[in-house]
Enzyme design. Structure first.
Site, PDB file in Angstrom:
ATOM      1  N   GLU B 209       0.838  -1.109  -0.041  1.00  0.00           N
ATOM      2  CA  GLU B 209      -0.102   0.185   0.055  1.00  0.00           C
ATOM      3  C   GLU B 209       0.950   1.106   0.105  1.00  0.00           C
ATOM      4  O   GLU B 209       2.066   1.165   0.039  1.00  0.00           O
ATOM      5  CB  GLU B 209      -0.854  -0.217   1.172  1.00  0.00           C
ATOM      6  CG  GLU B 209      -0.419  -0.207   2.725  1.00  0.00           C
ATOM      7  CD  GLU B 209      -1.317  -0.380   3.873  1.00  0.00           C
ATOM      8  OE1 GLU B 209      -2.192  -1.361   3.517  1.00  0.00           O
ATOM      9  OE2 GLU B 209      -1.243   0.316   4.592  1.00  0.00           O
ATOM     10  N   HIS B 247      11.502  17.756   5.149  1.00  0.00           N
ATOM     11  CA  HIS B 247      12.162  17.074   3.927  1.00  0.00           C
ATOM     12  C   HIS B 247      12.678  15.883   4.077  1.00  0.00           C
ATOM     13  O   HIS B 247      12.984  15.326   3.109  1.00  0.00           O
ATOM     14  CB  HIS B 247      12.959  18.194   3.134  1.00  0.00           C
ATOM     15  CG  HIS B 247      12.244  19.496   3.006  1.00  0.00           C
ATOM     16  ND1 HIS B 247      11.540  19.699   1.854  1.00  0.00           N
ATOM     17  CD2 HIS B 247      11.996  20.807   3.598  1.00  0.00           C
ATOM     18  CE1 HIS B 247      11.094  21.045   1.712  1.00  0.00           C
ATOM     19  NE2 HIS B 247      11.539  21.510   3.037  1.00  0.00           N
TER      20      HIS B 247
END
Lengths: 380, 292, 380, 292
Positions: B209, B247
């Site tokens: 997934e 990030h």
């Protein structure tokens, strides 16, 4: 759980990482008062749980109280990537000589915390990682070895940081960041930029801080930082009812058990030509109570035209789910067509129960694909 | 053969006297699993419908010959339970418990893995080898016996796929739910490696997934190290993009973690990706047919 | 570094392990005052860094201040296995229903801390270990796993401890003992007996506590517990001069470099028919200063009849040692015959230096065996 | 061949710019050891008589190809130095530093050993393979080249025995000082195992002393696993009995730790024990003569 900049900085400060002095404000007047108290030039910063604040106009310099009030008025209420600004962080403005980047992340792949450090900090850190990979030093920490001073040295020497005074400050910050990371059960701690002032002082000018939800019971003071109002109201309502719900933009309401199956259901609806209105996971429950709660949340969305109830019984028993659906339909008046697919544990019994009652708006389909097609048709 | 659990499994259930432990422990026994003991501190000497309960795992090992454990204890005590099992000589540890703090699992993982112990979970449905043993909460009646290995991060989605396979007359050698936690004790690769080595498994279905980059890594592993055919399914093409802070995550994996990115990575490594559970089952049937 | 009972109990208390209230006394009057303060029945316990106090009459019950004074007078000054009693621990007397044994040791063999627990505590624990090994539960702790609750459970259930209230208290004590062990860099922590009172309270009635010397810099408050006066005066003098010295009972003074070589030297002296007067290790040093210090300590022993100077040069250079010996002989007047054996780095040069000066009482021998024989002869 | 250090050794000295590090580092180089680098944080770019100094061990590995490290850094920084070396890819770690806290070494040991890294020391004189390489503070001039492996807990006593052997014309394959700390990185057994496997070693001398039960364990290892002849020396027959607190120590080892007990244990396993360093050398000479 993601923290706001000001919350992350509060934790940084608690662990001894230098940050600028600041105040939280939720109104323009509070912003003015904060600027007054802090004195001199301040920065008015939108507090939102997303990036890109600067480009969106969420960060502004202000000189004195009146200016701070004016800037606060401009920023409050801004919509930044879907997040409406309701809080401001007013902090003493810093002069910036250099911008570095330092982070410590829970690296799921390596199954170790990962330090990343570069002297090329600032906004475009992903670009640095891509275009100048050597400039970004990466170092995993073995959880049993824990933080050791050499790791800090590897980061600073690896990044070519030459100034001894900066080296010393950053070595200390690296150690404290590890302590903060482990001490708060963090999944991510990121300082970008880690600035050096013209006077040579190193400090964290921003913070990104994510704490493991599963560990919040160990950190009640962090758990209290959760800003319930930052969550869209419909998701909040769902959470209060222990239902996992995310609003989407389509017309087929989705209800299923298990995140993987629900995601798969969204995909199947899309393949059948429809658009899912939401993601809604019942979890292990399937009793009337849970079904009512979920249906209430889903049908509160005016875009919803049909509902696809997709359950695969495992622990959840399909007969119970069937009874739950019927009970829910008795308790609340729903006019939406509901397509039901039941398989797995006690599925036959469940289908029999639904067939016997057979309310007008209930459509039982034999397979997930058939049910998806039907739900899309009914939403058209 | 099969993998992880089979006829040689001698299962101890840690937390057998709790409601979940009791329900599933007895259910596993009804299926035919050799459930030899339960462990609940302070309840040693009792039994649960004939299954003896001990105070410590050491006793379950010494006196009942347990070699595999199934852990149902609450999250706060789960790490302790794993340590106890491992230090008492248990070779296979399956953790159903969810919400174990990631840092705690990190230490458990780092401690357990170098010892050559099999750790599955936490936050997983367990392992089922149809016709042999079921250790966990997987509804065994959905699955048939056969030669298809099934490994998945998801619970109900796995049942769905197993069900679709059974509808086409196809069965499984073993079904392994690895769970979706930040620190799964077994990764896709760990399980793929075992399926590759298992003579009873002829074909493998991998159910992934969105999020992370385990599917991408598995794709490379399949290309480089597996000779058995593998077919994949990824859920979440239509899912809303996850919000991630900072990030660092994107930099680490170099992957966006989207279903599309995973599909492309898998296909680039020669792994076919089905678009729906039904299609996955049909593709398997085709391939098995082709090979037969 | 070994701690006295009262010091170990102070550390136990600091980590939350229950102990009886008590006072330190160095005079009979202080003992009386302590008994007065504590009230009721007290135990007067000799504080010595050795076992066997009880049998030696170093532990006595006292009722009230006067009795405590009388008992203190009996105990102070006692010689227990070579340790003269100078300190007393006066503590409130405990009624004892059961005696257990609990220890946590640095197991060098397994390279892990080792818990040992038995409900058959008391004096003859080694006998329990030998005759009823099953009654003594042993459990190693992996240093990275650290203390986990199951370890405590394994100890109590393994030992067959059945009372739930005792179980609970001991589980807590086991965890705290681990914290104390790691938190103080201990090599040994032993509670014998760990008692249960008739009221069901579990507490440490005695303590054995040894802390790693190399880690004392991390624990200044423990380092300060060192009782310099407990060390024989000659060893104390040596220690002040950074010389490792242990007095023995013979007549050949021994001086060498490196513990292994010095031990070997003692053995060779014994094989040659002599008796070593001491163990004295110069360590890596061999300069005049070190040699003078060592010779001063050795010759202070009136039993010494000859001195054997046995050096194997490695880092230590034999020429330096030779010069050190000559300088020492110049600075202090020693009439004892000194036999010197030099080998290894710069040995020839060393022997040449000694030969040139050749003081009357200096005898240079070519081998360790020859030198040992000569030293024994000269001591006869 | 020899063991631990040889012609393939590429040595980095951690603490090369300190006085001890410099003295012995240069001495090791003079002997012929390939000393490729030094490491002192903040002194990267300097050199010590031509040996390049780096800020980190990683640089010494990447840029100078170091594969073995010799650690002279002060006790408080020694554990950090070992972790750095190991995590930078160094395969052999020799720690001269003394007074490292035992609990700290325990963690270091537990971390390092499962990685298959060779750890010698701390508080040891190092390893010398005569004619090949010297890494540490052993005075190489005392020892000759030959076929006798020598392993010892003691420093100067080892030199004494090597010297006595050399006087009889016998030389050594390798001399390993394992040190006398509570947590030695290598035990007698670790080194005996290597000597047994080393084709250049034909005979082994083991030098023990009072305390602990490592010699007793080594005796059993020699009996069960070694085919090469081993001769032992134990120092401390006349030593005053050590004062030990409590009963735990004696219970653990089941050994009194006296020289006599060790001698008896060794002899019971068929290992001859010399009574003086001189006799040890003579016994070796006899045995080697017998075999020749």
């Amino acid at each position: 759980m993601d923290l706001y900049e000001y919350q992350g900085k509060e934790l940084f400060a608690r662990f001894g990482i230098p940050v600028s002095e600041g105040r939280l404000a939720t109104t323009a007047d509070e912003a003015a008062a904060a600027a007054e108290e802090l004195g001199g030039e301040v920065v008015v910063k939108a507090q939102v749980l997303t990036g890109g604040r600067g480009k969106a106009g969420g960060i502004k310099l202000a000189e004195g109280a009146d200016d701070a009030r004016a800037k606060a008025e401009q920023i409050l209420g801004l919509d930044i990537r879907g997040h409406v600004v309701r809080k401001l962080w007013i902090e003493r403005a810093s002069e910036i000589a250099k911008e570095y980047y330092l982070s410590l992340t829970f690296d799921r792949g390596a199954k170790k915390p990962l330090f990343m450090f570069t002297t090329q900090g600032g906004i475009d850190i992903e670009e640095v990682a891509e275009k100048h990979p050597d400039a970004l030093v990466r170092l995993h920490v073995d959880p049993f070895e824990g933080f050791q001073p050499w790791q800090g040295r590897r980061l600073i020497y690896g990044a070519g940081l030459a100034d001894p005074d900066e080296q010393k400050q950053i070595l200390t910050i690296v150690g404290k960041l590890y302590a903060a990371f482990v001490g708060t059960d963090a999944m991510l701690t990121e300082i970008n930029p880690l600035i050096v002032t013209p006077e040579g002082e190193v400090k964290a000018l921003d913070s990104k801080f994510t704490v493991d939800d599963a560990a919040l019971f160990r950190h009640p003071e962090i758990a209290e930082m959760r800003d319930l109002e930052a969550v869209p109201p419909e998701e909040r309502a769902a959470r209060e009812k222990d239902v996992t719900y995310v609003k989407l933009d389509g017309e087929v309401g989705i209800l299923g058990n298990g995140a993987g199956l629900v995601m798969s259901t969204l995909d199947v609806i899309a393949l059948a030509g429809g658009k899912p209105a939401n993601f809604c996971d019942l979890g292990g429950g399937g009793d009337a109570e849970g079904v009512v709660d979920a249906l209430e949340v889903i049908t509160a969305d005016p875009q919803v035209r049909s509902i696809f109830f997709n359950v695969f019984g495992g622990i959840t028993r399909c007969d119970e789910v069937a009874r739950g659906i019927l009970a829910a339909l008795e308790r609340m008046s729903i006019s939406h067509p509901i397509v039901v697919r039941l398989d797995g544990t006690n599925a036959e019994e469940g289908r029999r129960i639904l067939a016997e009652a057979s309310p007008d708006n209930l459509h039982v389909e034999p397979t997930m694909l058939d049910a998806a097609r039907r739900a899309v048709e009914l939403a058209a | 053969m099969a993998i992880i659990v089979d006829n040689d499994t001698r299962l101890v259930v840690q937390g057998l006297t709790g409601s979940e432990g009791r329900f599933h422990g007895l259910r596993n026994r009804s299926y035919g699993t050799n459930v030899v003991a339960g462990v609940t501190p302070g309840k040693g000497g009792q039994d649960v419908e004939g299954i003896p309960v001990f105070d410590t795992v050491a006793e379950a090992v010494e006196r009942a010959g347990a070699n595999t454990t199934l852990i149902f204890v609450p999250a706060r005590f789960a790490a302790d339970a794993v340590y106890e099992a491992v230090d008492s000589g248990i070779g296979t540890v399956i953790v159903i418990t969810e919400h174990i703090p990631a840092h705690e699992m990190l230490r458990v993982y780092t401690y357990v893995r170098p010892k050559g112990i099999t750790l599955v979970g936490p936050n997983c449905p367990g392992v089922l080898s149809p016709g042999k043993a079921n250790a966990g909460i997987i509804p065994a009646e959905v699955f048939a016996e056969g030669a298809i290995g099934l490994v998945s991060r998801s619970g109900t989605l796995t049942y769905q796929i197993g069900y679709e396979l059974a509808q086409l007359g196809l069965g499984n050698s073993s079904i392994v739910g690895i769970g979706g936690d930040p620190v799964p004790g077994s990764s896709f690769i760990d399980v793929l490696e075992r399926f590759q080595a298992d003579p009873e498994t002829e074909f493998v279905v991998m159910v992934g997934e969105i999020g992370g980059d385990e599917e991408e890594k598995a794709a490379e592993f399949i290309r480089d190290r597996m000779t058995k055919p593998v077919l994949a399914y990824i859920a979440g093409f239509t899912a809303p993009p996850g919000k991630t802070m900072g990030h660092a995550g994107a930099i680490i994996s170099g992957s966006s973690g989207t279903a599309q990115a995973k599909k492309e990575a898998l296909e680039a490594c020669g792994v076919r990706v089905g678009t729906t559970p039904t299609e996955v089952a049909e593709l398997v049937a085709d391939t098995v047919g082709t090979r037969a």
